[in-house]
Design a protein around this motif. Structure first.
Motif, PDB file in Angstrom:
ATOM      1  N   ASP A  63      -1.185  10.144 -11.700  1.00 26.45           N
ATOM      2  CA  ASP A  63      -1.884  10.301 -10.419  1.00 26.45           C
ATOM      3  C   ASP A  63      -1.791   8.992  -9.634  1.00 26.45           C
ATOM      4  OD1 ASP A  63      -2.506  12.736 -11.509  1.00 26.45           O
ATOM      5  OD2 ASP A  63      -4.641  12.300 -11.843  1.00 26.45           O
ATOM      6  N   PHE A  64      -1.434   9.076  -8.383  1.00 25.14           N
ATOM      7  CA  PHE A  64      -1.185   7.866  -7.596  1.00 25.14           C
ATOM      8  C   PHE A  64      -2.114   7.796  -6.379  1.00 25.14           C
ATOM      9  CE2 PHE A  64       1.861  11.165  -6.445  1.00 25.14           C
ATOM     10  CZ  PHE A  64       1.747  11.239  -5.056  1.00 25.14           C
ATOM     11  N   ILE A  65      -2.314   6.574  -5.907  1.00 21.78           N
ATOM     12  CA  ILE A  65      -3.231   6.318  -4.796  1.00 21.78           C
ATOM     13  C   ILE A  65      -2.604   6.752  -3.477  1.00 21.78           C
ATOM     14  CG2 ILE A  65      -4.392   4.488  -3.461  1.00 21.78           C
ATOM     15  CD1 ILE A  65      -4.658   2.934  -6.096  1.00 21.78           C
ATOM     16  N   ILE A  66      -3.361   7.514  -2.696  1.00 20.71           N
ATOM     17  CA  ILE A  66      -2.895   7.896  -1.361  1.00 20.71           C
ATOM     18  C   ILE A  66      -3.783   7.299  -0.260  1.00 20.71           C
ATOM     19  CG2 ILE A  66      -1.753  10.014  -2.120  1.00 20.71           C
ATOM     20  CD1 ILE A  66      -4.208  11.588  -1.235  1.00 20.71           C
ATOM     21  N   ARG A  67      -4.966   6.822  -0.649  1.00 18.94           N
ATOM     22  CA  ARG A  67      -5.828   6.119   0.310  1.00 18.94           C
ATOM     23  C   ARG A  67      -6.413   4.902  -0.390  1.00 18.94           C
ATOM     24  NH1 ARG A  67     -10.565   9.590   2.095  1.00 18.94           N
ATOM     25  NH2 ARG A  67     -11.518   8.728   0.201  1.00 18.94           N
ATOM     26  N   ARG A  68      -6.276   3.742   0.258  1.00 17.37           N
ATOM     27  CA  ARG A  68      -6.791   2.510  -0.341  1.00 17.37           C
ATOM     28  C   ARG A  68      -8.314   2.466  -0.226  1.00 17.37           C
ATOM     29  NH1 ARG A  68      -2.802   0.682   3.393  1.00 17.37           N
ATOM     30  NH2 ARG A  68      -0.764   0.360   2.406  1.00 17.37           N
ATOM     31  N   ALA A  69      -8.893   1.498  -0.923  1.00 12.97           N
ATOM     32  CA  ALA A  69     -10.355   1.378  -0.928  1.00 12.97           C
ATOM     33  C   ALA A  69     -10.911   1.040   0.459  1.00 12.97           C
ATOM     34  CB  ALA A  69     -10.781   0.308  -1.938  1.00 12.97           C
ATOM     35  N   ASP A  70     -10.093   0.434   1.307  1.00 16.01           N
ATOM     36  CA  ASP A  70     -10.558   0.118   2.664  1.00 16.01           C
ATOM     37  C   ASP A  70     -10.402   1.284   3.628  1.00 16.01           C
ATOM     38  OD1 ASP A  70      -7.839   0.246   3.127  1.00 16.01           O
ATOM     39  OD2 ASP A  70      -7.629  -1.853   3.748  1.00 16.01           O
ATOM     40  N   GLY A  71      -9.933   2.427   3.110  1.00 17.66           N
ATOM     41  CA  GLY A  71      -9.801   3.625   3.930  1.00 17.66           C
ATOM     42  C   GLY A  71      -8.432   3.814   4.555  1.00 17.66           C
ATOM     43  N   SER A  72      -7.563   2.836   4.434  1.00 17.33           N
ATOM     44  CA  SER A  72      -6.232   2.961   5.038  1.00 17.33           C
ATOM     45  C   SER A  72      -5.304   3.766   4.125  1.00 17.33           C
ATOM     46  CB  SER A  72      -5.640   1.576   5.296  1.00 17.33           C
ATOM     47  OG  SER A  72      -5.467   0.869   4.076  1.00 17.33           O
ATOM     48  N   PRO A  73      -4.360   4.492   4.718  1.00 15.03           N
ATOM     49  CA  PRO A  73      -3.461   5.316   3.903  1.00 15.03           C
ATOM     50  C   PRO A  73      -2.439   4.463   3.157  1.00 15.03           C
ATOM     51  CG  PRO A  73      -2.802   5.416   6.193  1.00 15.03           C
ATOM     52  CD  PRO A  73      -4.091   4.644   6.166  1.00 15.03           C
ATOM     53  N   ALA A  74      -2.117   4.866   1.951  1.00 16.78           N
ATOM     54  CA  ALA A  74      -1.055   4.197   1.193  1.00 16.78           C
ATOM     55  C   ALA A  74       0.298   4.675   1.696  1.00 16.78           C
ATOM     56  CB  ALA A  74      -1.210   4.491  -0.298  1.00 16.78           C
ATOM     57  N   PHE A  75       1.331   3.887   1.422  1.00 15.63           N
ATOM     58  CA  PHE A  75       2.685   4.218   1.888  1.00 15.63           C
ATOM     59  C   PHE A  75       3.105   5.616   1.473  1.00 15.63           C
ATOM     60  CE2 PHE A  75       7.098   4.621   0.522  1.00 15.63           C
ATOM     61  CZ  PHE A  75       7.766   4.456   1.738  1.00 15.63           C
ATOM     62  N   PHE A  76       2.893   5.945   0.189  1.00 15.21           N
ATOM     63  CA  PHE A  76       3.317   7.263  -0.300  1.00 15.21           C
ATOM     64  C   PHE A  76       2.855   8.374   0.636  1.00 15.21           C
ATOM     65  CE2 PHE A  76       2.822   5.181  -4.639  1.00 15.21           C
ATOM     66  CZ  PHE A  76       4.179   5.009  -4.821  1.00 15.21           C
ATOM     67  N   PHE A  77       1.620   8.245   1.085  1.00 16.95           N
ATOM     68  CA  PHE A  77       0.992   9.309   1.859  1.00 16.95           C
ATOM     69  C   PHE A  77       1.444   9.310   3.318  1.00 16.95           C
ATOM     70  CE2 PHE A  77      -2.426  10.949   4.534  1.00 16.95           C
ATOM     71  CZ  PHE A  77      -2.661  12.186   3.960  1.00 16.95           C
ATOM     72  N   SER A  78       1.180   8.214   4.026  1.00 17.44           N
ATOM     73  CA  SER A  78       1.438   8.211   5.472  1.00 17.44           C
ATOM     74  C   SER A  78       2.925   8.368   5.783  1.00 17.44           C
ATOM     75  CB  SER A  78       0.895   6.926   6.101  1.00 17.44           C
ATOM     76  OG  SER A  78       1.417   5.785   5.460  1.00 17.44           O
ATOM     77  N   ASN A  79       3.767   7.756   4.978  1.00 21.23           N
ATOM     78  CA  ASN A  79       5.201   7.835   5.202  1.00 21.23           C
ATOM     79  C   ASN A  79       5.704   9.263   5.062  1.00 21.23           C
ATOM     80  OD1 ASN A  79       8.098   7.680   3.685  1.00 21.23           O
ATOM     81  ND2 ASN A  79       7.947   6.057   5.213  1.00 21.23           N
ATOM     82  N   ALA A  80       5.289   9.935   3.989  1.00 21.54           N
ATOM     83  CA  ALA A  80       5.737  11.315   3.755  1.00 21.54           C
ATOM     84  C   ALA A  80       5.128  12.273   4.768  1.00 21.54           C
ATOM     85  CB  ALA A  80       5.366  11.745   2.337  1.00 21.54           C
ATOM     86  N   LEU A  81       3.827  12.117   5.024  1.00 23.06           N
ATOM     87  CA  LEU A  81       3.151  13.020   5.947  1.00 23.06           C
ATOM     88  C   LEU A  81       3.761  12.930   7.344  1.00 23.06           C
ATOM     89  CD1 LEU A  81       0.768  15.022   6.274  1.00 23.06           C
ATOM     90  CD2 LEU A  81      -0.611  13.065   7.004  1.00 23.06           C
TER      91      LEU A  81
END
Length: 475
Positions: free
Chosen positions: A183-201
Motif C-alpha cells: 500500500d502506497f501513500i497518495i496524500r502526504r501528511a500536510d494534505g498535498s497529493p503524492a506524485f503517484f496520485f496527482s500525476n496519474a490522475l
C-alpha cells in the motif's frame, strides 16, 4: 477516434537539463508526427521546492527549442488548470471518493516507524514495502488518533494476489505482482497529493493517451495503473525511455559536461543543434542529415527507441552545432556572433571576418579567440608553435618581410615569392607563416586572414620572429 495526446510534466524546482528536455522533445515529436496535442503541465505541489522563476525559465527554454505546447499554461484548454497547485479541489474530491469506497485509508505511521520496518525487511533479505500496519484500524481508533492531533497520510489499498500487466511502448510486455508493491501513500501528511496520485490522475483527466518518460518511473507505473483502474479512469499507454549516461556509464551530471538548457543557450548552442542531437540520443534515425523539427517528427518512430542507456557525447553535440551553423545564412551567422565580437572587430572588416572564421567556429567563444588573434595588439605564442618558428629560422622571416613589402596582403603572390626565395614548400612554407601570424598551427584560410591583419601587423609579427634568441612566449 481519440486524438493522440502526449505531455511534459516537469516539477519547477530547478533549470531544465538535457535529460528532461529530451523527454519533452520525444513527447513533442510523437504528438507532432500524429498531428496530435503536446500538453505542458506544471507539477508544483511541492511548494517548498517549487519556484515561479523556474516555471518561467522552463517555458522560455521550451519555446526557444521550438517545442510549443497546444495545451498548458498561457495557452490553456478545456481540461485545465495546468498547474497542479491550482487543482487541489479536484484532488480532494477523488481522495474522498477513494476513502468512501474503502480503497484508501489513513496511515499514522511516523517516518521513524517506517524506517525501522524498512531496516528489518532489508536485514531479512526482503524488498522494503509497507506492511499494512494501519490498513485495518477500527473507525474508533482512527477518530481517537485524529482527535489527538495526529496528521495521517492517506494510503491506497493495493489489491492482494493480483498482477498488473501492460505493454510498454519501449520495453515490451511488463508484469508486476501486487504483493511486491505494498500500500502506497497518495496524500502526504500536510494534505498535498503524492506524485503517484496527482500525476496519474491528471494524465487521465486531461486525456493524455501516451506517456514517454524516464525508465526510473517504470516501477511507478503499476501503482498508477492500479489507481486509475480503481477510479474507473482511462489508462495512458506508457513508454519508459533509457536514461542518459556519461562515458563512464554513470548517470549524466555536470562532471560529464552536462549543463542546463539556459547555460547551453547562453554559451551559444543553437536550438536546432540541441534538437538534432537529443532526438538521436536513444532514438535511431536512418537519416543522418540535419533535420528541422517537422522532419525529425515525421521520422520519429517508437520502435526505434533504444532500451540501452544513451551515452552523452559532447563531440556529437558539436557536430550538430556545426551542422546547424552551416544551415544559417551569412547575415544570421554574423548576427549570432555580434554580441561577442562586434566590439573587437572593426566595422568595415566585420563581414570579411565573419566569412573568414565561419568554418572554424562552433561557439561564439571561438570567434572571440580569432578576433583577439587578428586585431589584438599583443599575440601570445603558445609552446607548440615555438619549435616551428625556430626551425624556420630568421632567414625565412626576413624573406617573408620582403614578400610583404612586394605583395602586401595578396596571399598567393606573397607565398609564391617566398617559395622562390627560400625554397620552402608545403608545410615548411605554410606552417611557420601561420604560426608567426596567428600563434596557431591551424585555423581559417590564411588567404582570408592576411587582408584582415593588414600590412602593419604582418610586418610587426614577422619581425618578432627574426630573432630566435629573444623570448617568443609573448609579444
Amino acid at each position: 477516434m481519440t486524438k493522440l495526446k502526449t505531455r511534459f510534466a516537469p516539477s519547477p524546482s530547478g533549470l531544465l537539463h538535457l535529460g528532461n528536455v529530451r523527454t519533452a522533445l520525444f513527447n513533442a515529436l510523437l504528438a507532432r508526427r500524429s498531428q496530435g496535442i503536446f500538453l505542458l503541465r506544471i507539477e508544483d505541489t511541492d511548494q517548498e521546492r517549487s519556484a515561479e522563476e523556474y516555471v518561467e525559465a522552463l517555458m522560455e527554454d521550451l519555446r526557444w527549442l521550438g517545442l510549443g505546447w497546444q495545451e498548458g499554461p498561457e495557452v490553456e484548454g478545456e481540461v485545465g488548470p495546468y498547474r497542479q497547485s491550482q487543482r487541489e479541489p479536484i484532488y480532494r474530491a477523488y481522495f474522498q471518493r477513494l476513502e468512501a469506497e474503502e480503497l484508501a485509508y489513513p496511515c499514522f505511521c511516523s517516518p521513524e516507524d517506517l524506517e525501522r520496518v524498512r531496516k528489518r525487511q532489508l536485514a531479512a533479505g526482503q524488498a522494503p514495502r509497507y506492511p499494512g500496519t494501519c490498513a485495518r484500524l477500527a473507525p474508533e481508533e482512527v477518530e481517537r488518533k485524529l482527535a489527538a492531533g495526529l496528521k495521517p497520510t492517506l494510503r491506497f489499498r493495493v489489491p492482494l494476489l493480483a498482477t498488473v500487466e501492460f505493454e510498454d511502448l519501449v520495453r515490451g510486455p511488463q508484469r508486476f505482482a501486487t504483493g511486491d508493491i505494498g500500500d502506497f501513500i497518495i496524500r502526504r501528511a500536510d494534505g498535498s497529493p503524492a506524485f503517484f496520485f496527482s500525476n496519474a490522475l491528471d494524465d487521465a483527466l486531461m486525456g493524455v493517451t501516451h506517456v514517454l518518460r524516464g525508465e526510473d518511473h517504470l516501477t511507478n507505473t503499476p501503482r498508477q495503473i492500479l489507481l486509475l483502474q480503481a477510479l474507473g479512469l482511462p489508462v495512458p499507454r506508457y513508454g519508459h525511455i533509457a536514461m542518459i549516461v556519461g562515458n563512464d556509464g554513470a548517470p549524466l551530471s555536470k562532471r560529464h559536461g552536462s549543463r542546463s538548457v539556459r547555460e547551453l543557450r547562453e554559451t551559444g548552442y543553437l536550438p536546432e543543434a540541441l534538437c538534432n542531437y537529443l532526438a538521436r540520443l536513444g532514438h535511431h534515425y536512418e537519416d543522418t542529415d540535419f533535420l528541422d523539427l517537422d522532419a525529425l517528427a515525421a521520422k520519429f518512430d517508437l520502435n526505434r527507441l533504444g532500451r540501452a542507456p544513451a551515452r552523452f557525447d559532447l563531440q556529437q553535440l558539436h557536430h550538430w552545432q556545426r551542422e546547424a551553423l552551416a544551415h544559417q545564412d551569412l547575415d544570421t551567422f554574423g548576427q549570432w556572433l555580434a554580441p561577442v565580437v562586434a566590439q573587437q572587430v572593426p566595422a568595415d572588416k566585420y563581414q570579411e571576418f565573419v566569412e573568414a572564421v565561419r568554418p572554424n567556429v562552433v561557439l561564439p567563444e571561438d570567434a572571440r579567440h580569432w578576433a583577439t588573434v587578428l586585431f589584438g595588439e599583443e599575440l601570445v605564442l603558445k609552446e607548440p608553435v615555438l619549435p616551428v618558428i625556430q626551425e624556420a629560422g630568421p632567414t625565412f622571416f626576413t624573406q617573408a618581410l620582403v614578400a610583404v613589402d612586394s605583395c602586401g596582403t595578396d596571399f598567393k603572390a606573397l607565398t609564391t615569392q617566398l617559395k622562390q626565395t627560400t625554397g620552402a614548400k608545403g608545410k615548411s612554407l605554410f606552417l611557420p607563416l601561420r604560426a608567426a601570424l596567428t600563434g596557431e598551427l591551424d585555423g581559417p584560410e590564411l588567404a582570408r586572414l592576411l587582408p584582415l591583419l593588414g600590412t602593419g601587423r604582418l610586418r610587426q609579427r614577422l619581425q618578432n620572429c627574426m630573432h630566435p634568441e629573444r623570448s617568443l612566449t609573448t609579444y
